[in-house]
Design an enzyme around this catalytic site. Structure first.
Site, PDB file in Angstrom:
ATOM      1  N   SER A 232       0.833  -1.188   0.000  1.00  0.00           N
ATOM      2  CA  SER A 232       0.000   0.000   0.000  1.00  0.00           C
ATOM      3  C   SER A 232       0.880   1.254   0.000  1.00  0.00           C
ATOM      4  O   SER A 232       1.747   1.401  -0.859  1.00  0.00           O
ATOM      5  CB  SER A 232      -0.948  -0.072   1.200  1.00  0.00           C
ATOM      6  N   ASP A 460      -8.818  -3.953  -6.249  1.00  0.00           N
ATOM      7  CA  ASP A 460      -8.325  -3.347  -5.018  1.00  0.00           C
ATOM      8  C   ASP A 460      -9.042  -2.020  -4.801  1.00  0.00           C
ATOM      9  O   ASP A 460      -9.039  -1.159  -5.679  1.00  0.00           O
ATOM     10  CB  ASP A 460      -6.811  -3.113  -5.142  1.00  0.00           C
ATOM     11  N   HIS A 488      -7.508  -5.588  -0.712  1.00  0.00           N
ATOM     12  CA  HIS A 488      -6.377  -4.664  -0.774  1.00  0.00           C
ATOM     13  C   HIS A 488      -5.060  -5.403  -0.631  1.00  0.00           C
ATOM     14  O   HIS A 488      -4.805  -6.026   0.395  1.00  0.00           O
ATOM     15  CB  HIS A 488      -6.534  -3.629   0.345  1.00  0.00           C
TER      16      HIS A 488
END
Length: 518
Positions: A232, A460, A488
């Site tokens: 991320s 995502d 995610h």
């Protein structure tokens, strides 16, 4: 929205809403010794030697001490890398889980779970047995760290708990001028609070600052090059590092990409589309189950969700939590959003929505607590919801003009009707931020680096797939691994195809084929 999987996954797990957030990795090695790549053969590691002023930081060695089953240490870094002053040094908290096979140890694997603002120390402490496959943990020391300003590393504290509750509960989709002003008031409270708490630190919390800290950490653990897993926002940190120190790039994986060249508006628009895609996937699943509370078809369910948000905006629901007695639209949207990070949470989201339809906001508030790292009954586990602005607003400034956000809301909503306005107005604190922005959005190349592996997930919600392709195309030496799935990030939570490819890269140095689809 924040872009970190680890803290959300742990919080959801404690609510017993996810039975397995991490899929057991299937390493493709068969016990053979790891094969050294060119990056492990003693080639000159650095683009240039550190300056004389930085040399004491680079020469330090960590004093590891036992701490709760792990090893802990403190790393000294300068507040300002351009003008080091020992009187202003910061302390970076670091933890280590040593490789099980020290005789054939490859090196250290630094990990960052995202945010910005998620604790790498907590990530390793809470999930050391699920980071990478068994062979990765066999040959690598796992290193977690809290970036500057985050968690245990001189954390910035902008708002007290009650003020942070007000900030997060404020209507995120203002309908008129007074509601816009209320949102600006809360944005200004966050910005002013950060400046008041740490007037010098607030100027030095950019991702580039953290990347330079990470190079000092690489040196302190004794590695000539950086082996790294960034998820991320951790991909933003990793790609920034690679561009600053391309010759020091070892085996680097960037999973669920936030490209450094995105503007604030591009980030918001992309996340709005990502959450829209994830919402569509959830609703399609919901209507296949009996008793979906929002409608009988995906289209009807989407309308039902939008109507529920509007109803909560007009009349907040009771939560049963005296510290936050009303589920506002702000809390409700956080509660729905958090469950979209992992499809394992869809069932609990459906139950919470069923409650909300009957006038009970308890379930959605519990999910919102998980999103915000908030304790039920009040109080926060860390400073995630503050440090995310302290970092993002230095990396991506925005406009102080409310009309800019009105335009964003209109434009984003045309592509993402359910989430467009929320993500448009979410950047308002960066329009009133007190510290001058750092370098601003920029492309990264990392010229001359070893191969970097970029991973993207097709549905995502927080880091849309096209961003992974975008970064792969920018980097001079990178490959893209694609996971066709929900949730995610991919590595360690998707399937053996992704996990095996990444494990083989870390352990054997075998770079996945560019364009591998899983």
């Amino acid at each position: 929205m924040t872009t970190r999987p680890a803290a959300i996954s742990r919080a959801l797990s404690t609510m017993a809403v996810v039975t397995a957030l991490v899929v057991a990795a299937a390493a493709c090695t068969t016990g053979e010794p790891p094969v050294a790549s060119a990056s492990k053969t003693g080639l000159p590691p650095a683009t240039a030697a550190p300056t004389e002023a930085l040399a004491p930081y680079y020469s330090q060695r960590l004093d590891w001490q036992a701490c709760g089953g792990l090893e802990c240490a403190d790393l000294r870094v300068p507040l300002d890398h351009a003008a080091p002053d020992p009187a202003k040094d910061l302390t970076i908290k670091v933890v280590r889980v040593k490789a099980r096979d020290q005789a054939r140890r490859i090196g250290s694997l630094l990990v960052n779970p995202g945010g910005p603002g998620a604790s790498g120390v907590s990530y390793v402490r809470g999930g050391a047995q699920t980071i990478g496959g068994p062979e990765v943990r066999r040959y690598y020391d796992l290193i977690g760290f809290d970036p500057r300003g985050v968690a245990g590393s001189d954390p910035i504290d902008c708002l007290d708990d009650k003020a942070l509750d007000r900030f997060l509960s404020t209507d995120p989709t203002p309908d008129d001028a007074p509601e816009e002003e209320a949102l600006r008031t809360q944005a200004k409270a966050m910005a002013d609070g950060c400046a008041a708490d740490a007037p010098e630190l607030v100027k030095h919390l950019s991702t580039a600052d953290a990347a330079r800290d990470m190079d000092i950490l690489r040196a302190a653990v004794g590695d000539p090059q950086l082996n790294y897993l960034g998820k991320s926002y951790g991909t933003f940190l990793g790609s920034t590092y690679a561009d600053l120190f391309p010759q020091r790039v070892g085996r680097v994986v960037l999973d669920g990409v936030v490209p450094p060249d995105l503007t604030s508006a591009q980030l918001g628009e992309g996340q709005a589309r990502g959450f829209e895609i994830a919402t569509k996937a959830y609703l399609e699943d919901c209507v296949t189950e009996s008793g979906c509370p929002l409608g009988d078809t995906p289209e009807a369910a989407r309308t039902g969700l939008d109507e529920l948000f509007r109803r909560i905006d007009q009349q907040p629901l009771p939560t049963g939590d005296p510290s936050a007695p009303q589920l506002t639209e702000g809390w409700a949207r956080l509660g729905v959003a958090v469950a979209l990070y992992d499809q394992g949470a869809w069932g609990i989201l459906t139950d919470a929505l069923k409650q909300a339809k009957t006038g009970n906001g308890q379930g959605l508030m519990q999910l919102a607590d998980a999103y915000a790292d908030r304790r039920p009954g009040g109080g926060y586990q860390g400073n995630l919801m503050e440090s995310i602005y302290a970092v993002n607003c230095l990396d991506r400034p925005d406009s102080p003009d409310l009309s800019a956000y009105e335009t964003y809301a209109k434009d984003f909503s045309a592509k993402a009707p359910t989430w467009g306005a929320t993500l448009a107005w979410g950047a308002l604190p960066c329009g009133v931020w007190p510290a001058k922005a750092a370098g601003g959005p920029h492309k990264v190349r990392a010229p001359g680096s070893d191969p970097i592996v970029v991973v993207g997930t097709t549905r995502d919600p927080a880091t849309i797939y096209e961003w992974s392709a975008r970064l792969r195309d920018q980097l001079d030496n990178a490959v893209l691994v694609s996971f066709d799935g929900d949730g995610h990030t991919a590595y360690g939570r998707s399937n053996t195809c992704v996990d095996s490819a990444i494990d083989a890269y870390y352990v054997q140095g075998r770079v996945p084929k560019d364009g591998l689809r899983c």
